[in-house]
Every structure is written in C-alpha cells, then in structure tokens.
Design an enzyme around this catalytic site. Structure first.
Site, PDB file in Angstrom:
ATOM      1  N   GLY A 128       7.217  -6.113   0.266  1.00  0.00           N
ATOM      2  CA  GLY A 128       6.491  -6.120   1.538  1.00  0.00           C
ATOM      3  C   GLY A 128       7.414  -6.545   2.662  1.00  0.00           C
ATOM      4  O   GLY A 128       8.634  -6.387   2.575  1.00  0.00           O
ATOM      5  N   SER A 129       6.828  -7.108   3.690  1.00  0.00           N
ATOM      6  CA  SER A 129       7.633  -7.418   4.883  1.00  0.00           C
ATOM      7  C   SER A 129       8.479  -8.678   4.680  1.00  0.00           C
ATOM      8  O   SER A 129       8.140  -9.556   3.875  1.00  0.00           O
ATOM      9  CB  SER A 129       6.712  -7.618   6.086  1.00  0.00           C
ATOM     10  OG  SER A 129       5.998  -8.826   5.938  1.00  0.00           O
ATOM     11  N   CYS A 142      10.368   1.434   2.556  1.00  0.00           N
ATOM     12  CA  CYS A 142      11.391   0.447   2.948  1.00  0.00           C
ATOM     13  C   CYS A 142      12.786   1.058   2.978  1.00  0.00           C
ATOM     14  O   CYS A 142      13.697   0.476   3.552  1.00  0.00           O
ATOM     15  CB  CYS A 142      11.417  -0.707   1.955  1.00  0.00           C
ATOM     16  SG  CYS A 142       9.878  -1.548   1.843  1.00  0.00           S
ATOM     17  N   PRO A 172      -2.730  -6.436  -5.667  1.00  0.00           N
ATOM     18  CA  PRO A 172      -2.393  -5.359  -4.735  1.00  0.00           C
ATOM     19  C   PRO A 172      -2.943  -5.694  -3.361  1.00  0.00           C
ATOM     20  O   PRO A 172      -3.931  -6.423  -3.257  1.00  0.00           O
ATOM     21  CB  PRO A 172      -3.145  -4.153  -5.326  1.00  0.00           C
ATOM     22  CG  PRO A 172      -4.320  -4.754  -6.018  1.00  0.00           C
ATOM     23  CD  PRO A 172      -3.880  -6.104  -6.525  1.00  0.00           C
ATOM     24  N   GLU A 202      12.304  -2.286  11.933  1.00  0.00           N
ATOM     25  CA  GLU A 202      11.973  -1.173  11.038  1.00  0.00           C
ATOM     26  C   GLU A 202      10.865  -0.312  11.671  1.00  0.00           C
ATOM     27  O   GLU A 202       9.813  -0.833  12.055  1.00  0.00           O
ATOM     28  CB  GLU A 202      11.473  -1.783   9.719  1.00  0.00           C
ATOM     29  CG  GLU A 202      11.416  -0.832   8.573  1.00  0.00           C
ATOM     30  CD  GLU A 202      11.091  -1.567   7.267  1.00  0.00           C
ATOM     31  OE1 GLU A 202      10.474  -2.647   7.312  1.00  0.00           O
ATOM     32  OE2 GLU A 202      11.441  -1.036   6.210  1.00  0.00           O
ATOM     33  N   TRP A 234       0.811  -1.226   0.000  1.00  0.00           N
ATOM     34  CA  TRP A 234       0.000   0.000   0.000  1.00  0.00           C
ATOM     35  C   TRP A 234       0.843   1.274   0.000  1.00  0.00           C
ATOM     36  O   TRP A 234       0.329   2.341  -0.287  1.00  0.00           O
ATOM     37  CB  TRP A 234      -0.921   0.026   1.239  1.00  0.00           C
ATOM     38  CG  TRP A 234      -0.182  -0.251   2.516  1.00  0.00           C
ATOM     39  CD1 TRP A 234      -0.082  -1.464   3.146  1.00  0.00           C
ATOM     40  CD2 TRP A 234       0.603   0.659   3.283  1.00  0.00           C
ATOM     41  NE1 TRP A 234       0.717  -1.363   4.254  1.00  0.00           N
ATOM     42  CE2 TRP A 234       1.151  -0.070   4.366  1.00  0.00           C
ATOM     43  CE3 TRP A 234       0.920   2.019   3.173  1.00  0.00           C
ATOM     44  CZ2 TRP A 234       1.977   0.515   5.327  1.00  0.00           C
ATOM     45  CZ3 TRP A 234       1.749   2.603   4.119  1.00  0.00           C
ATOM     46  CH2 TRP A 234       2.270   1.858   5.176  1.00  0.00           C
ATOM     47  N   ASN A 235       2.125   1.169   0.344  1.00  0.00           N
ATOM     48  CA  ASN A 235       2.868   2.434   0.535  1.00  0.00           C
ATOM     49  C   ASN A 235       3.260   3.095  -0.791  1.00  0.00           C
ATOM     50  O   ASN A 235       3.482   4.306  -0.834  1.00  0.00           O
ATOM     51  CB  ASN A 235       4.091   2.232   1.450  1.00  0.00           C
ATOM     52  CG  ASN A 235       5.112   1.285   0.889  1.00  0.00           C
ATOM     53  OD1 ASN A 235       4.812   0.484   0.019  1.00  0.00           O
ATOM     54  ND2 ASN A 235       6.330   1.370   1.384  1.00  0.00           N
ATOM     55  N   GLU A 295      11.528  -7.846  -2.407  1.00  0.00           N
ATOM     56  CA  GLU A 295      12.005  -6.539  -1.923  1.00  0.00           C
ATOM     57  C   GLU A 295      11.361  -6.356  -0.561  1.00  0.00           C
ATOM     58  O   GLU A 295      10.179  -6.052  -0.455  1.00  0.00           O
ATOM     59  CB  GLU A 295      11.592  -5.475  -2.951  1.00  0.00           C
ATOM     60  CG  GLU A 295      12.393  -4.220  -2.838  1.00  0.00           C
ATOM     61  CD  GLU A 295      11.608  -3.134  -2.152  1.00  0.00           C
ATOM     62  OE1 GLU A 295      11.806  -2.985  -0.926  1.00  0.00           O
ATOM     63  OE2 GLU A 295      10.811  -2.459  -2.821  1.00  0.00           O
ATOM     64  N   LEU A 296      12.155  -6.595   0.491  1.00  0.00           N
ATOM     65  CA  LEU A 296      11.579  -6.757   1.826  1.00  0.00           C
ATOM     66  C   LEU A 296      11.963  -5.614   2.764  1.00  0.00           C
ATOM     67  O   LEU A 296      12.275  -4.516   2.318  1.00  0.00           O
ATOM     68  CB  LEU A 296      12.010  -8.126   2.373  1.00  0.00           C
ATOM     69  CG  LEU A 296      11.750  -9.307   1.409  1.00  0.00           C
ATOM     70  CD1 LEU A 296      12.290 -10.596   1.960  1.00  0.00           C
ATOM     71  CD2 LEU A 296      10.267  -9.437   1.089  1.00  0.00           C
TER      72      LEU A 296
HETATM   73  C1  SIN Z   1       9.494   0.859  -1.003  1.00  0.00           C
HETATM   74  O1  SIN Z   1       9.339   1.439   0.042  1.00  0.00           O
HETATM   75  O2  SIN Z   1       9.240  -0.341  -1.080  1.00  0.00           O
HETATM   76  C2  SIN Z   1       9.967   1.524  -2.277  1.00  0.00           C
HETATM   77  C3  SIN Z   1      10.609   2.824  -2.088  1.00  0.00           C
HETATM   78  C4  SIN Z   1      11.132   3.447  -3.365  1.00  0.00           C
HETATM   79  O3  SIN Z   1      10.950   2.922  -4.462  1.00  0.00           O
HETATM   80  O4  SIN Z   1      11.754   4.487  -3.258  1.00  0.00           O
END
Ligand code: SIN
Length: 479
Positions: A230-231, A286, A177, A381, A152-153, A252-253
C-alpha cells in the site's frame, strides 16, 4: 449449494462469522452500483482471527513441508479452475478490465504453485565448528502468525504473494483486504477451505475500520509479522505501531518509476513497454511508469508514437468487451489525477492527448509533453493513466533525474548498448530494473523496493525467507 463465489462475511477459524450487525457496501467503481453488502468484522473479529491463527500455528507448523505443499497445490488448482468467476468478482469490485483480471488470477495462482514447491527446499546449514568437541547446525523455522494487509489494485495476487510463502513455511495467516475489495479475498477463503487448510490456518477479516483493525494487528504480541502492500504513509504508520511488539515487517510501498529511453533504443519496443507499464490497470499499480525520460534526439519520434498508441485505447466498464482502461477506484482518485494534469498545464506541460475526467469515474488516457521537475508528479506517484514525458541530453543527466526521488521500487530503460545497459542498471537506485522490458512482475523473481518504497522481497527463492526465523544450534561436548 451456492452457485457463485460471492461471500458476505469474515472467515475465521474455519467458519463464516455471524456476530455483529454492522455492514458496509461494496460498489462497482465503473458505475457506483452496489455489488454486495458485507458484514463488518471490525476489531472484534480481527482479534478472534488472531487467536484462531495462534491456536492453529501449533499443529500447522509441525506438519511436513510435503503435507503443506499438497494442500497448496490443491489451492492453486482450485483458483485456476475458478478463473472466470474470480475475474468477474475482481472486475466488479476494483474495475480492471476482465482480460487483466483473468491475467491476475493466473499471476496470483503462480505464487501458490511456486511456494508449494519452494516450501520443500527450506534448507538449513551445517557450519564447521571452531573446536573439536562442538557441532554447529542452523535450522529455519516458521515465524508464527502473520498478517497480510492488502490493497484493492491487485485484490487476489497481493494476497497469494504473501500467504503462499507464509503457509508453505508453516505460518498461519490473517488476511485483511482493504474494504474496497473484500469479495475476492472472501472467495479465496472459500477455496482455501475447499483445498483442505485446517481451521484457523487461513483467516480473512473484512471491515471498514482500517485504522482500528490495523492497530489491533500491530499491537498484538501473537502476530509475529506483517506483510503490507500500500502507500508509504500507511506503511510508516504500521511500522510505528509495531515498535512495541518488535514485529517484523515486509513493506511494499509507493513508487515513482522512471522509464528512460536512450537515443540508441529500439523505439517501437520502448513504446510497447511504456504502454504496458504505464496503462496497466489504468495506471494504478505501484510499478507503473511515473516519469518517462527521453533523449532529446528521439524525443519527437517517441512522443508522437506514444500519443498515437494511446489514441487506440478504449475506456469503459471493465466487463465490456475490448475495454483497455477501466475506471479509477473512486472519485478521490479521479480528482487527484485531474489535479496532477491541471498542475502540469499551469507549469507549461503540453497535453498531447486526453487530460480530462469522464463521469467522475474514469480518466482519459493522457500524454503530457515538456514535463519538468517542478510539476507535482515529478515527486509524487500519479496512480492514474497519465504519462509525463521529460527530455534529457546525457546518460549522467538521465541517471541523476531517475534517482531524484525518495522512492526506489521499479525502474525501466531502453538501450541496445550492452555496456550502457550494465552501467545504467547498476546506477539506478531501485529494487527492480526492467532493461528493454516494461512488465517485469513474475513469481520467480524478487519483487520489492529500496528507500521509501519499503523493504522485504516477495516471490522467488528469496520470498520465503521473510517468513522464517534462523535458529543456531550448538552441540557441545561431542567427545
Ligand atoms: C503492485 O502494484 O503493488 C503490484 C504490481 C505487480 O505485482 O506487478
């Protein structure tokens, strides 16, 4: 003709689905108001999407790169033409300030544009053979059906960063999503249809049953690859569930980004970098700075300048003018951030500014001095607008502190000494290093991590490789 881009159901095989009666609500995290009621596709629709994508793969994978590129270019144009509406939807469902949402539309579209171009450069190799009668050739082929499971971010950019390279390579896609932000994804499905992707090439499935839909994707032999953002915990679940089907994964965690300020840093530039890196999307990315490590000689100057800069931030509904910090995604996130701050207080942290939740939706932008290793956010985090500042006295100590985490996504440091820049950048155990720079995300560079932050790279010339298989062809008896 629909005037806005709000759609309320999954998009599968070129159609808006009509099956099922279950629904779920999408709410605005800034005030809890309903934004839309959406049909819950669940496992049934996920399985239909997998079949549709599998069927479409046969012809999509055989199209020329040039043909696919033209549709991707059109998709990019349509995303940009609809910037205002896409940004409004994003702010409504995930809360980020409108200016950041507009930035995300441009950022997201850039991946479609980049891979529209990059798809035409998927080159193979001719390898000198070890015998006179052989010829050895290597070609690259699309991996097959891929699933993009997205957070969602970044409701738009995390989708385009995955489907851009996949579609350019000749793969077909299922996007799932998260249920907090399905509307941006559905708006993208509509634009993909308008761009001319044939039925089944792009499918978007929405539903609340994250576990069930995820499992259906993992356990399907037809899905050849999952790309997930995600996490770390969910990444591990997806990885475990994909063992039986030998699926490839790009993960991508989570992160725990250090931000080191050496004594020779340009402090004003470091403040700018820390502000953008820490407070972007209310700290919910992230790659947001998690630990700020400052040399003891510049600690007081850095800390007071950062506190002053933070005092200028305006918190509020992302749709309101001048807002820099929107809501947290939900009350659980507010509670977690509060817990981190309370824990730090009990362990001797100084709350220099902020420190409190507002209306159960927002969290004051916060700076905590005298942070120490035993505080919970040293190893976890934060994912909220809280900056924790630690002190160090030597380069070795700073590097040791920075690497003292299971995570390895983004890291940052500020120094004006070239030799130090090289040595520190090489010593940091991270997939990405910002040197005198706090915002490093771009479509032209490889985004990704090491250690528990996952594997695979997104964006850049490396990003398309994750969607391709290498085939070695040996021509014998060439006599
Ligand atoms: C993310 O927070 O997963 C991606 C951040 C970014 O692409 O800058």
């Amino acid at each position: 003709m629909k005037q806005d881009l709000i759609f309320d159901r999954s998009y599968v095989n070129g159609e808006w689905t009509t099956e099922g009666t279950a629904t779920f609500e999408v709410t605005n995290p800034a005030n809890g108001e309903k934004v839309a009621t959406v049909a819950d596709g669940g496992v049934t629709i996920t399985e239909k999407a997998i079949s549709a994508a599998h069927k479409a793969f046969g012809s999509w994978s055989k199209k020329t790169a040039k043909y696919r590129s033209a549709i991707l270019e059109k998709f990019n144009d349509l995303i940009l033409e609809n910037t205002d509406e896409l940004a409004r939807i994003m702010t409504l469902e995930c809360g980020k300030p409108l200016v950041e949402s507009k930035g995300e539309v441009a950022y997201g579209a850039s991946f479609i544009k980049w891979f529209a171009e990059e798809g035409k450069r998927v080159y193979g190799d001719v390898i000198p053979a070890p015998t006179e009668d052989r010829r050895i050739v290597v070609i690259k082929q699309p991996i097959g059906v891929i699933a993009a499971i997205t957070p969602w971010n970044f409701p738009l950019a995390m989708i385009t960063r995955k489907i851009g390279p996949a579609l350019a390579a000749g793969c077909t896609v299922i996007v799932r999503p998260t249920y907090e932000s399905p509307l941006t994804a559905l708006a993208l499905a509509h634009l993909a249809e308008k761009a001319g992707f044939p039925a089944g090439v792009v499918n978007v499935v929405v539903g609340k049953d994250s576990a069930g839909m995820g499992k259906a994707i993992c356990e399907s032999d037809l899905v050849k690859k999952i790309s997930f953002t995600g996490s770390t915990r969910i990444g591990q679940v997806l990885m475990a569930q994909s063992v039986s089907t030998m699926k490839k994964l790009s993960l991508e965690l989570g992160g725990n980004a250090p931000f080191i300020v050496f004594e020779d840093a340009n402090i004003d530039k470091a403040i700018e970098g820390a502000m953008v890196s820490k407070y972007r999307n209310a700290g919910q990315t992230c790659v947001c700075v998690n630990r700020i490590l400052v040399h003891e000689k510049v600690y007081d100057e850095f800390t007071s300048k950062l506190t002053k800069a933070v005092s200028q931030l305006k918190v509020g509904n992302g749709l309101d003018t001048g807002v820099n910090i929107g809501p947290m995604i939900n009350t659980a996130a507010v509670k977690k951030t509060t817990m981190f701050v309370e824990d730090a207080k009990q362990k001797g942290g100084d709350i220099l500014i902020g420190g409190k939740a507002i209306d159960n939706c927002f969290f004051e932008p916060t700076v905590i001095g005298n942070a120490t290793k035993d505080m919970k956010f040293s190893s976890e985090e934060i994912f909220g607008p809280v900056a924790a500042i630690y002190k160090f006295s030597t380069d070795e100590e700073a590097i040791q502190m920075a690497n003292d985490t299971i995570y390895g996504l983004a890291s940052y440091f500020y120094s004006q000494n070239v030799a130090r820049c090289w040595k520190v950048a090489e010593a940091l155990e991270y997939g990405m290093v910002g040197i005198n720079e706090g915002l490093i995300s771009t479509e032209v560079a490889p985004f990704g991590g090491v250690k528990y932050s996952g594997h695979g790279r997104e964006g850049s010339k490396y990003g398309i490789e994750d969607y391709l298989e290498i085939k070695y062809m040996c021509f014998g008896n060439v006599i």
